[in-house]
Write a protein that holds these residues in place. Sequence first.
Motif, PDB file in Angstrom:
ATOM      1  N   SER A 152       0.835  -1.204   0.000  1.00 40.74           N
ATOM      2  CA  SER A 152       0.000   0.000   0.000  1.00 40.74           C
ATOM      3  C   SER A 152       0.873   1.257   0.000  1.00 40.74           C
ATOM      4  O   SER A 152       1.994   1.254   0.518  1.00 40.74           O
ATOM      5  N   ASP A 153       0.338   2.359  -0.548  1.00 42.05           N
ATOM      6  CA  ASP A 153       1.072   3.619  -0.542  1.00 42.05           C
ATOM      7  C   ASP A 153       0.616   4.563   0.565  1.00 42.05           C
ATOM      8  O   ASP A 153       0.987   5.736   0.597  1.00 42.05           O
ATOM      9  N   VAL A 154      -0.180   4.053   1.506  1.00 40.83           N
ATOM     10  CA  VAL A 154      -0.614   4.862   2.650  1.00 40.83           C
ATOM     11  C   VAL A 154       0.601   5.238   3.495  1.00 40.83           C
ATOM     12  O   VAL A 154       1.481   4.408   3.739  1.00 40.83           O
ATOM     13  N   ARG A 155       0.645   6.502   3.951  1.00 39.94           N
ATOM     14  CA  ARG A 155       1.802   6.977   4.712  1.00 39.94           C
ATOM     15  C   ARG A 155       1.456   7.398   6.138  1.00 39.94           C
ATOM     16  O   ARG A 155       2.349   7.728   6.910  1.00 39.94           O
ATOM     17  N   ASP A 156       0.186   7.381   6.477  1.00 38.01           N
ATOM     18  CA  ASP A 156      -0.262   7.827   7.799  1.00 38.01           C
ATOM     19  C   ASP A 156      -0.958   6.664   8.500  1.00 38.01           C
ATOM     20  O   ASP A 156      -1.920   6.101   7.966  1.00 38.01           O
ATOM     21  N   VAL A 205       0.115  -7.920   3.776  1.00 35.66           N
ATOM     22  CA  VAL A 205       0.827  -6.639   3.766  1.00 35.66           C
ATOM     23  C   VAL A 205       1.484  -6.437   2.410  1.00 35.66           C
ATOM     24  O   VAL A 205       1.407  -5.355   1.814  1.00 35.66           O
ATOM     25  N   ALA A 206       2.115  -7.490   1.896  1.00 33.34           N
ATOM     26  CA  ALA A 206       2.818  -7.391   0.613  1.00 33.34           C
ATOM     27  C   ALA A 206       1.882  -7.028  -0.532  1.00 33.34           C
ATOM     28  O   ALA A 206       2.260  -6.274  -1.438  1.00 33.34           O
ATOM     29  N   MET A 207       0.658  -7.531  -0.509  1.00 35.50           N
ATOM     30  CA  MET A 207      -0.274  -7.276  -1.617  1.00 35.50           C
ATOM     31  C   MET A 207      -1.097  -6.009  -1.411  1.00 35.50           C
ATOM     32  O   MET A 207      -1.909  -5.648  -2.261  1.00 35.50           O
ATOM     33  N   GLY A 208      -0.891  -5.313  -0.277  1.00 31.89           N
ATOM     34  CA  GLY A 208      -1.575  -4.058  -0.033  1.00 31.89           C
ATOM     35  C   GLY A 208      -2.948  -4.180   0.583  1.00 31.89           C
ATOM     36  O   GLY A 208      -3.701  -3.204   0.644  1.00 31.89           O
ATOM     37  N   ALA A 209      -3.301  -5.366   1.079  1.00 28.78           N
ATOM     38  CA  ALA A 209      -4.619  -5.561   1.686  1.00 28.78           C
ATOM     39  C   ALA A 209      -4.690  -4.985   3.097  1.00 28.78           C
ATOM     40  O   ALA A 209      -5.758  -4.578   3.556  1.00 28.78           O
ATOM     41  N   VAL A 210      -3.570  -5.010   3.802  1.00 29.20           N
ATOM     42  CA  VAL A 210      -3.434  -4.310   5.078  1.00 29.20           C
ATOM     43  C   VAL A 210      -2.125  -3.527   5.010  1.00 29.20           C
ATOM     44  O   VAL A 210      -1.190  -3.894   4.291  1.00 29.20           O
ATOM     45  N   GLU A 211      -2.076  -2.443   5.780  1.00 31.59           N
ATOM     46  CA  GLU A 211      -0.870  -1.608   5.745  1.00 31.59           C
ATOM     47  C   GLU A 211       0.245  -2.149   6.636  1.00 31.59           C
ATOM     48  O   GLU A 211       1.429  -1.900   6.372  1.00 31.59           O
ATOM     49  N   ALA A 212      -0.130  -2.890   7.684  1.00 36.24           N
ATOM     50  CA  ALA A 212       0.900  -3.350   8.620  1.00 36.24           C
ATOM     51  C   ALA A 212       0.420  -4.555   9.408  1.00 36.24           C
ATOM     52  O   ALA A 212      -0.775  -4.858   9.455  1.00 36.24           O
ATOM     53  N   GLU A 232      10.331  -7.519  -1.132  1.00 32.56           N
ATOM     54  CA  GLU A 232      10.330  -7.475  -2.591  1.00 32.56           C
ATOM     55  C   GLU A 232       9.100  -6.749  -3.150  1.00 32.56           C
ATOM     56  O   GLU A 232       9.100  -6.314  -4.298  1.00 32.56           O
ATOM     57  N   ALA A 233       8.070  -6.610  -2.305  1.00 29.41           N
ATOM     58  CA  ALA A 233       6.870  -5.863  -2.715  1.00 29.41           C
ATOM     59  C   ALA A 233       6.965  -4.385  -2.350  1.00 29.41           C
ATOM     60  O   ALA A 233       6.037  -3.618  -2.621  1.00 29.41           O
ATOM     61  N   GLY A 234       8.076  -3.989  -1.720  1.00 28.30           N
ATOM     62  CA  GLY A 234       8.289  -2.583  -1.392  1.00 28.30           C
ATOM     63  C   GLY A 234       8.128  -2.226   0.068  1.00 28.30           C
ATOM     64  O   GLY A 234       8.259  -1.050   0.438  1.00 28.30           O
ATOM     65  N   GLY A 235       7.860  -3.216   0.928  1.00 23.34           N
ATOM     66  CA  GLY A 235       7.646  -2.955   2.344  1.00 23.34           C
ATOM     67  C   GLY A 235       8.872  -3.225   3.191  1.00 23.34           C
ATOM     68  O   GLY A 235       9.966  -3.497   2.681  1.00 23.34           O
ATOM     69  N   VAL A 236       8.679  -3.158   4.498  1.00 19.79           N
ATOM     70  CA  VAL A 236       9.767  -3.375   5.450  1.00 19.79           C
ATOM     71  C   VAL A 236       9.294  -4.296   6.568  1.00 19.79           C
ATOM     72  O   VAL A 236       8.106  -4.331   6.901  1.00 19.79           O
ATOM     73  N   VAL A 237      10.236  -5.037   7.133  1.00 14.18           N
ATOM     74  CA  VAL A 237       9.969  -5.871   8.302  1.00 14.18           C
ATOM     75  C   VAL A 237      11.071  -5.588   9.305  1.00 14.18           C
ATOM     76  O   VAL A 237      12.243  -5.842   9.029  1.00 14.18           O
ATOM     77  N   ILE A 238      10.692  -5.053  10.463  1.00 12.33           N
ATOM     78  CA  ILE A 238      11.669  -4.647  11.469  1.00 12.33           C
ATOM     79  C   ILE A 238      11.294  -5.205  12.835  1.00 12.33           C
ATOM     80  O   ILE A 238      10.218  -5.772  13.021  1.00 12.33           O
ATOM     81  N   CYS A 256       3.951  -1.450   5.118  1.00 13.04           N
ATOM     82  CA  CYS A 256       3.997  -1.151   3.694  1.00 13.04           C
ATOM     83  C   CYS A 256       5.140  -0.220   3.336  1.00 13.04           C
ATOM     84  O   CYS A 256       5.591  -0.204   2.189  1.00 13.04           O
ATOM     85  N   ASN A 257       5.630   0.533   4.315  1.00  5.21           N
ATOM     86  CA  ASN A 257       6.769   1.425   4.082  1.00  5.21           C
ATOM     87  C   ASN A 257       7.380   1.807   5.433  1.00  5.21           C
ATOM     88  O   ASN A 257       6.830   1.499   6.501  1.00  5.21           O
ATOM     89  N   GLN A 258       8.526   2.474   5.366  1.00  4.44           N
ATOM     90  CA  GLN A 258       9.257   2.816   6.586  1.00  4.44           C
ATOM     91  C   GLN A 258       8.495   3.818   7.444  1.00  4.44           C
ATOM     92  O   GLN A 258       8.587   3.780   8.676  1.00  4.44           O
ATOM     93  N   GLN A 259       7.741   4.711   6.809  1.00  8.01           N
ATOM     94  CA  GLN A 259       6.992   5.709   7.581  1.00  8.01           C
ATOM     95  C   GLN A 259       5.968   5.052   8.505  1.00  8.01           C
ATOM     96  O   GLN A 259       5.879   5.380   9.695  1.00  8.01           O
ATOM     97  N   ILE A 260       5.191   4.129   7.957  1.00  7.93           N
ATOM     98  CA  ILE A 260       4.191   3.433   8.764  1.00  7.93           C
ATOM     99  C   ILE A 260       4.878   2.602   9.847  1.00  7.93           C
ATOM    100  O   ILE A 260       4.436   2.563  11.007  1.00  7.93           O
TER     101      ILE A 260
END
Length: 281
Positions: A152-156, A205-212, A232-238, A256-260
Amino acid sequence: MCEVNNLDECYKVAEELVLYAGKIIEDGIDTKKNVKSKGIDWDLVTEYDRKIENKLIKQLSARFPSHKFIGEETAAKEGRLPQLTDDPTWIIDPIDGTTNFVHRFPQTCISLALWVNKEAEIGIIYNPLMRQFFSARKHCGAFLNGKPIKTSDVRDVSQSLVAMEPWIAKNPEYLTSIYSRMHALIQGTHGIRSLGTAALTLCYVAMGAVEAYHIESIDAWDVAAGKLIIEEAGGVVIDTAGGELDIMTPRVIAACNQQIAQQLVDLFKEADSEIVNKNFN
């Protein structure tokens, strides 16, 4: 021998075996199962878990005799968790979501990953009941049934749908943190979802169905394939604390991204600190 420069063969063999294992799950979903507990009432195992893991290890060993294995049921049987080395190592969860499988809830999957030099090279997660075949190879992208997927491209985080496993609160060690973090998510996101399978939720998460997705009290085989698929889908796991994930003792924030991801780290730190303050006041 499957060297790093010969991963095509490794992937082809892995795909064939996972599809075969999927048929075992399909055949077994409506049958009466021999269900046992691995010491705690929510950690179940069936004869199908053992059958699939034994099959995967036997076939992979025959094709790649020098490879090592870390499997859920093998580790349970031996009473110890093998170390992850630089050697090519297959990490196997024969049925992730065994409780779902026992109850015929169709969110259940096989997870298979190949790690080399302590890095994921291949990740496959297959839900045969829903016909969802997730796959990834390092630097090659992530796919669902052969089609590329992205996070997902959600940032908030306030605009996010976040997955969590509230049932882990049955473990007294996690009870307080689960409830406090869940409350924070209820107040600060669009909603919470729970599937009862870590591997498959990572794919969502990888397919964008949930953000995190947030989960602790799990093992390497729950995360080994899904981590690569998300990345590989553009997300992060920390790690929950914000650092690098230790695959052998995973405390997971997948996003889905580092911001989230960072917003969830901060949210959970605040939720945890409120518990500490209440205990001291």
